[in-house]
Structure formats: C-alpha cells, structure tokens
Scaffold this motif. Structure first.
Motif: not given
Length: 122
Positions: A27, A30-31, A54, A109-110
C-alpha cells in the motif's frame, strides 16, 4: 551460473513470501509518497479511506484487511511519522502523519479516493 544452497533458496523464498504478504508495504509503495517535508500531512481518516479502496481493488479481505488502528500502527512500523498531537483543520482536530502525501489522480495500483480533503498547516 550460480549454484544456490538449499538454505539460500529457503531464505530467498521466505523473503519473497514476506514481501508478497506485506500488504501495508505494498500500500505504501502504491499509494504513499514520502516527501520528508514536515508541512505535508495526511489525516488518518483520509489514509484509511485510500487504504480501503486499494484493498478492495486487490481483493484483500478478512483477517488480512486492517482496521484503522492497525493500519496506523503498521504505517509507523514501516517508518512513517505519526504526529502525536492532532492538527486543527476548520475547527476539527485531525490525527495523522507528517512527511508524506497520497499519490494523486489515482494510478493503476492506487485508486482515486471518493473524497479528498487537504489538510494545510497554517
């Protein structure tokens, strides 16, 4: 050609497994953008909303899905800086993390959050 011992193979497999099962680390990768700037702040609720989106996108559920408190602890365990005192924004006290911001505009991804509230420090 390099020959790996059985022990090296097991260690490498264990590390790969841990990386695959480290959803908090994924996470963050990705974010979350680690800026190191103390003026960058993301509130816990905003982080958790983004994490939920997510996780849904990834099919994470059950015991692997963290609640807000566990997510906050895991973020600290991954080296993010949680501010001990809440920040007041529009008369509301907000707890969260300094030195980071969320990835913008959503990515593969996010996902983009449903609601995003900036928390400027003034």
């Amino acid at each position: 050609m390099t020959t790996l011992s059985l022990r090296q193979i097991r260690l490498r497999s264990g590390e790969e497994y841990r990386d695959e099962e480290d959803y908090t680390g994924q996470f963050i990768d990705d974010c979350v953008v680690r800026t190191g700037d103390p003026n960058d702040f993301v509130g816990n609720a905003e982080l958790y909303r983004r994490y939920q989106l997510w996780a849904i996108q990834r099919g994470i559920r059950g015991v692997d899905l963290l609640n807000g408190v566990r997510l906050s602890r895991e973020l600290v365990n991954h080296g993010l800086t949680r501010h001990k005192n809440p920040v007041t924004f529009n008369g509301v006290k907000v707890r969260g993390f300094y030195g980071l911001r969320l990835a913008r505009n959503g990515t593969e991804h996010c996902p983009e959050p449903l609601c995003s509230v900036p928390f400027p420090l003034v």
